[in-house]
Design a protein around this motif. Structure first.
Motif, PDB file in Angstrom:
ATOM      1  N   ALA A 144       0.873  -1.219  -0.117  1.00 45.76           N
ATOM      2  CA  ALA A 144      -0.099   0.069   0.000  1.00 45.76           C
ATOM      3  C   ALA A 144       0.884   1.486  -0.046  1.00 45.76           C
ATOM      4  N   LEU A 145       2.003   1.017   0.535  1.00 45.52           N
ATOM      5  CA  LEU A 145       2.969   2.186   0.530  1.00 45.52           C
ATOM      6  C   LEU A 145       4.147   1.975  -0.396  1.00 45.52           C
ATOM      7  N   LEU A 146       4.287   2.741  -1.391  1.00 46.88           N
ATOM      8  CA  LEU A 146       5.529   2.287  -2.302  1.00 46.88           C
ATOM      9  C   LEU A 146       6.497   3.650  -2.392  1.00 46.88           C
ATOM     10  N   PRO A 147       7.651   3.511  -2.330  1.00 47.27           N
ATOM     11  CA  PRO A 147       8.624   4.735  -2.412  1.00 47.27           C
ATOM     12  C   PRO A 147       8.791   4.883  -4.200  1.00 47.27           C
ATOM     13  N   ALA A 148       9.265   6.077  -4.281  1.00 50.29           N
ATOM     14  CA  ALA A 148       9.332   6.520  -5.793  1.00 50.29           C
ATOM     15  C   ALA A 148      10.231   5.579  -6.565  1.00 50.29           C
ATOM     16  N   GLY A 149       9.995   4.773  -7.572  1.00 53.57           N
ATOM     17  CA  GLY A 149      10.864   3.761  -8.197  1.00 53.57           C
ATOM     18  C   GLY A 149      11.145   2.796  -7.623  1.00 53.57           C
ATOM     19  N   GLY A 150      10.362   2.028  -6.650  1.00 55.16           N
ATOM     20  CA  GLY A 150      10.728   1.011  -5.856  1.00 55.16           C
ATOM     21  C   GLY A 150       9.505   0.259  -5.635  1.00 55.16           C
ATOM     22  N   ASP A 151       9.629  -1.145  -5.290  1.00 56.34           N
ATOM     23  CA  ASP A 151       8.601  -1.965  -4.854  1.00 56.34           C
ATOM     24  C   ASP A 151       8.379  -2.067  -3.368  1.00 56.34           C
ATOM     25  N   HIS A 152       9.191  -1.604  -2.513  1.00 57.72           N
ATOM     26  CA  HIS A 152       9.033  -1.573  -1.154  1.00 57.72           C
ATOM     27  C   HIS A 152      10.045  -0.674  -0.741  1.00 57.72           C
ATOM     28  N   TYR A 153       9.921  -0.324   0.602  1.00 56.83           N
ATOM     29  CA  TYR A 153      10.885   0.847   1.579  1.00 56.83           C
ATOM     30  C   TYR A 153      11.925  -0.385   1.905  1.00 56.83           C
ATOM     31  N   ARG A 154      13.157   0.203   1.938  1.00 52.20           N
ATOM     32  CA  ARG A 154      14.324  -0.453   2.329  1.00 52.20           C
ATOM     33  C   ARG A 154      14.743   0.085   3.728  1.00 52.20           C
ATOM     34  N   VAL A 155      14.458   1.291   4.110  1.00 57.78           N
ATOM     35  CA  VAL A 155      14.897   1.789   5.323  1.00 57.78           C
ATOM     36  C   VAL A 155      13.632   2.367   6.208  1.00 57.78           C
ATOM     37  N   PHE A 156      13.790   1.932   7.474  1.00 60.91           N
ATOM     38  CA  PHE A 156      12.491   2.155   8.243  1.00 60.91           C
ATOM     39  C   PHE A 156      12.062   3.766   8.208  1.00 60.91           C
ATOM     40  N   THR A 157      12.933   4.330   8.383  1.00 65.19           N
ATOM     41  CA  THR A 157      12.618   6.076   8.794  1.00 65.19           C
ATOM     42  C   THR A 157      11.469   6.587   7.691  1.00 65.19           C
ATOM     43  N   PRO A 158      11.939   6.740   6.307  1.00 66.86           N
ATOM     44  CA  PRO A 158      11.056   7.097   5.144  1.00 66.86           C
ATOM     45  C   PRO A 158       9.731   6.271   5.275  1.00 66.86           C
ATOM     46  N   TYR A 159       9.915   5.020   5.423  1.00 63.23           N
ATOM     47  CA  TYR A 159       8.460   4.192   5.565  1.00 63.23           C
ATOM     48  C   TYR A 159       7.658   4.699   6.909  1.00 63.23           C
ATOM     49  N   TRP A 160       8.456   5.033   7.876  1.00 63.14           N
ATOM     50  CA  TRP A 160       7.533   5.311   9.138  1.00 63.14           C
ATOM     51  C   TRP A 160       6.880   6.610   8.751  1.00 63.14           C
ATOM     52  N   ARG A 161       7.510   7.436   8.116  1.00 67.45           N
ATOM     53  CA  ARG A 161       6.986   8.716   7.765  1.00 67.45           C
ATOM     54  C   ARG A 161       5.816   8.539   6.734  1.00 67.45           C
ATOM     55  N   ALA A 162       5.797   7.921   5.704  1.00 66.39           N
ATOM     56  CA  ALA A 162       4.611   7.376   5.073  1.00 66.39           C
ATOM     57  C   ALA A 162       3.597   6.739   5.697  1.00 66.39           C
ATOM     58  N   TRP A 163       4.051   5.624   6.669  1.00 76.31           N
ATOM     59  CA  TRP A 163       2.965   5.147   7.381  1.00 76.31           C
ATOM     60  C   TRP A 163       2.196   5.776   8.461  1.00 76.31           C
ATOM     61  N   ASP A 164       2.814   6.850   8.916  1.00 77.60           N
ATOM     62  CA  ASP A 164       2.155   7.654   9.968  1.00 77.60           C
ATOM     63  C   ASP A 164       1.438   8.569   9.295  1.00 77.60           C
ATOM     64  N   ALA A 165       1.911   8.839   8.122  1.00 76.00           N
ATOM     65  CA  ALA A 165       0.807   9.775   7.257  1.00 76.00           C
ATOM     66  C   ALA A 165      -0.549   9.469   6.561  1.00 76.00           C
TER      67      ALA A 165
END
Length: 445
Positions: A144-165
């Motif tokens: 449900a959350l995908l980084p630009a140009g990737g199929d998943h987040y590889r680092v937690f901190t940017p994932y957390w920002r997206a998850w929290d928002a």
């Protein structure tokens, strides 16, 4: 597939897997809304219960959880059909016997779960049965959350920002009734823990099931109401203890997040960590057994050191306390998991897979995504942006068990050593050391 037909189905089978609850269960709720008759089903999977996946602690917890699930369903006019064998073959047999036109289940992330869903989809297509998967294993579905140009987040901190928002899905109530009546001739008896997996179980296991899980969640919410606890305090043991119930889906992770979000934000962040590892595993299922990031690491083959670590006889009290808690309770404090894993991989230089296998054997909350993800994070082969990080066990002990209460609780040989000296028994006077039935440390610290 996601989404169920808005048209009414005659009969729908709900396949339970790691979602052993009736509250906030999207697949069950959809079936009850869109089918005239609902057949709840659980298949005791021989591929998981036997061989290298055997885990007596989880089998004991599972047996109790299934008994509770059956009771929850019966209170609503339904029942739990039980079968044992190959999940796909047994499920399709029940679908055929019930004359079902739809099969629903919760989507999961491991390689095994993904293969199971593909097999179910193929078998249903051959039978002309609608197959649908729903969220429910995580707060935010993997993908449900995908980084630009990737199929998943590889680092937690940017994932957390997206998850929290992101907006979470709507939490669902338990169905008031399970529609329809008995659709199969044989319901199936509940299993005993001992018949599910051979081997020793821990003596102090938590009680399984949704009823027990909700009591644990209620207690966590009450404690959070008094101010967020110090989750790293080893002796204080103020963690929620929800992890077994989240692993088996006895408690909805979304409900846990909703109830804790304003009271215990750090515990909600831990739920995000859980989701993070699930989305990594969904994208890269091989993370369970293969290095996520290639690292030039030479692991030592030392069976004696590995056995000492497994038994809690390394001579390093904080490490041994954690390992003995695992054997006694089938659970370990999260800070102790980090310390013991770092000691094995960074100090003893033993392959993380050996440690992960031991944890997976004993942990009631043993979860493919979280277990492998966290082990790789500690070992430096996973998602940690500081792969050379070492958690010095003596510093960790001083910081998180300053007076030694955690060590004395789980290492009785040291219960008479006062204060912080319990963390370094090798520094005691020779006459005091000789009275301790405790080994010297495996290495200098």
């Amino acid at each position: 597939m996601t989404g169920m037909s808005p048209t009414m189905e005659k009969t729908a089978v709900v396949l339970f897997t790691r979602d052993l609850r009736v509250r906030d269960h999207p697949a069950l709720a959809a079936a009850c809304e869109h089918a005239d008759r609902v057949v709840p089903l659980f298949v005791l999977d021989d591929a998981i219960l036997g061989g290298r996946f055997a885990a007596p602690n989880r089998a004991a917890f599972l047996a109790r959880a299934l008994a509770d699930l059956r009771e929850q369903l019966r209170q609503r006019g339904g029942d739990l059909v039980l079968r044992r064998g190959d999940v796909v073959e047994e499920t399709i047999a029940v679908v055929a016997e019930a004359g079902a036109t739809a099969l629903v289940c919760s989507a999961d992330v491991s390689g095994y779960a993904q293969r199971r869903e593909r097999r179910l989809a193929g078998a249903c297509a051959q039978q002309g049965v609608r197959f649908t998967t729903y969220p429910g294993v995580t707060v935010v579905p993997p993908g449900a959350l995908l980084p630009a140009g990737g199929d998943h987040y590889r680092v937690f901190t940017p994932y957390w920002r997206a998850w929290d928002a992101v907006d979470w899905r709507r939490q669902l109530a338990a169905p008031r009734t399970i529609p329809g009546g008995q659709a199969v001739d044989r319901i199936g008896r509940l299993p005993f823990a001992g018949e599910l997996a051979d081997g020793d179980t821990s003596p102090d296991l938590p009680d399984g099931g949704e009823t027990a899980g909700r009591a644990v969640l209620d207690a966590a919410v009450r404690r959070a109401g008094d101010g967020e606890p110090d989750l790293d305090d080893l002796a204080g043991d103020r963690t929620s203890r929800l992890s077994p119930y989240l692993h088996f889906g006895c408690v909805s992770p979304l409900e846990a997040a909703n109830r804790l979000v304003d009271r215990a934000p750090e515990q909600v962040r831990q739920l995000a960590w859980r989701d993070f590892h699930h989305q990594v595993t969904a994208a890269v299922p091989s993370v369970a057994t293969k290095d996520y990031r290639r690292r030039d690491v030479e692991w030592r083959d030392d069976a004696d050191a590995l056995r000492a670590w497994q038994e809690g006889r390394t001579g390093v009290p904080i490490v041994d306390a954690g390992m003995r808690q695992l054997l006694r309770e089938g659970w370990m404090h999260n800070r102790a998991r980090l310390v013991t894993a770092s000691f094995l991989t960074k100090n003893l230089r033993i392959d993380w897979r050996d440690g992960a296998a031991h944890f997976f054997r004993w942990l009631v909350d043993g979860d493919v995504a979280n277990n492998a993800g966290n082990w790789q994070w500690v070992a430096g082969t996973g998602n940690d942006t500081r792969p050379n990080r070492v958690l010095n066990p003596l510093r960790q002990a001083k910081r998180f068990d300053s007076d030694g209460a955690y060590v004395r609780r789980y290492v009785p040989e040291l219960r008479d050593v006062d204060g912080a000296a319990v963390h370094t028994p090798w520094t005691l006077p020779d006459d005091e050391r000789k009275e301790l039935d405790y080994p010297d440390p495996l290495l200098d610290l």
